[in-house]
Design an enzyme around this catalytic site. Sequence first.
Site, PDB file in Angstrom:
ATOM      1  N   CYS A 139       0.839  -1.209   0.000  1.00  9.05           N
ATOM      2  CA  CYS A 139       0.000   0.000   0.000  1.00  9.05           C
ATOM      3  C   CYS A 139       0.867   1.248   0.000  1.00  9.05           C
ATOM      4  CB  CYS A 139      -0.945   0.001   1.195  1.00  9.05           C
ATOM      5  SG  CYS A 139      -2.021   1.454   1.234  1.00  9.05           S
ATOM      6  N   CYS A 142      -0.491   4.101   2.132  1.00  8.21           N
ATOM      7  CA  CYS A 142      -0.280   3.896   3.571  1.00  8.21           C
ATOM      8  C   CYS A 142       1.173   4.175   3.968  1.00  8.21           C
ATOM      9  CB  CYS A 142      -0.608   2.452   3.966  1.00  8.21           C
ATOM     10  SG  CYS A 142      -2.135   1.802   3.292  1.00  8.21           S
ATOM     11  N   ASP A 143       2.107   3.703   3.156  1.00  9.68           N
ATOM     12  CA  ASP A 143       3.499   3.637   3.604  1.00  9.68           C
ATOM     13  C   ASP A 143       4.488   4.482   2.812  1.00  9.68           C
ATOM     14  OD1 ASP A 143       2.727   1.814   5.567  1.00  9.68           O
ATOM     15  OD2 ASP A 143       2.903   0.128   4.196  1.00  9.68           O
TER      16      ASP A 143
END
Length: 315
Positions: A139, A142-143
């Site tokens: 992701c 997300c990261d």
Amino acid sequence: MDQKETERVNCLIIGSGPAGYTAAIYASRANLKPVLYQGIQPGGQLTITTEVENYPGYPDGIQGPEMMVDFEKQAVRMGADIRFGLATKVDLTTQPYKVWIDDEKIIESYALIIATGASAKWLNLESEQRLNGNGVSACAVCDGFFFRNKEVAIVGAGDTAAEEALYLSKLCSTVHMIVRKGEMRASKVMQERVFKTANIKIYWHSETEEVLGNLRVEGVKIKNNETGESQTIPVQGFFVAIGHQPNSDIFKDWIDMDETGYIKTVPGTSKTNIEGVFACGDVQDKIYRQAVTAAGSGCMAALDAERYLGEKGIH
């Protein structure tokens, strides 16, 4: 089945990510006395995410597994009955609906909330799994933040891979995009954007042989399928963007889904094509796939279930 192995409840929630736990919090507050089964991965995909910095209310960020423990504790405090177990089969012919847990016990429920999530597809490399959460991610949204001004690699050729490569290009110094064939599957407009982005470098006809590094990602070894040559690219992050698989198999004979298995819900609600059955979180969301949107849809499912049970006069 003898009577001992069957239990009847008003509201059954299957799955324990942000959607399932939020549904449990709201359903408990509505006095629906929900029973939640956590499934094969209690806490869902967030348990394989290390740092979560984009969920409101955690100004200093929080570890994914820790956040899911917080969600679970809150659901329990509200009165939810949280249990370990996996839904393995359903019968949605008539109410109360039947759900088999671990092929051993049947739960009968008048309202069913499906929050089984989706699982990222992986390349199935030993090094990829070993370094998951230590530079390997599925992701970018997300990261990606953790790789600001660093070099990263991304695997994939569809719209998701193109979107994530473009997202990473705004944060990272260089994005090395590894594409298995000589063309991308992404829509033409997405491809054009990728081609026009100076710091995205595409490796055609290439496959990942190994993610390099002991404690953290230090590089990736790729092989050109046409020439047979291998090369090593030094990167600090390795993103896999080859798609997600919704965990919806046990419902496929009953519930309307799209061609990839995502459960269809009535727009603006969590309702499925079967009355009293609601879906929330990543099992029905292939667009946003964020913890905060999953939690929001879990709230919707509980409110929809509460309204439904109220109309039916079930307490």
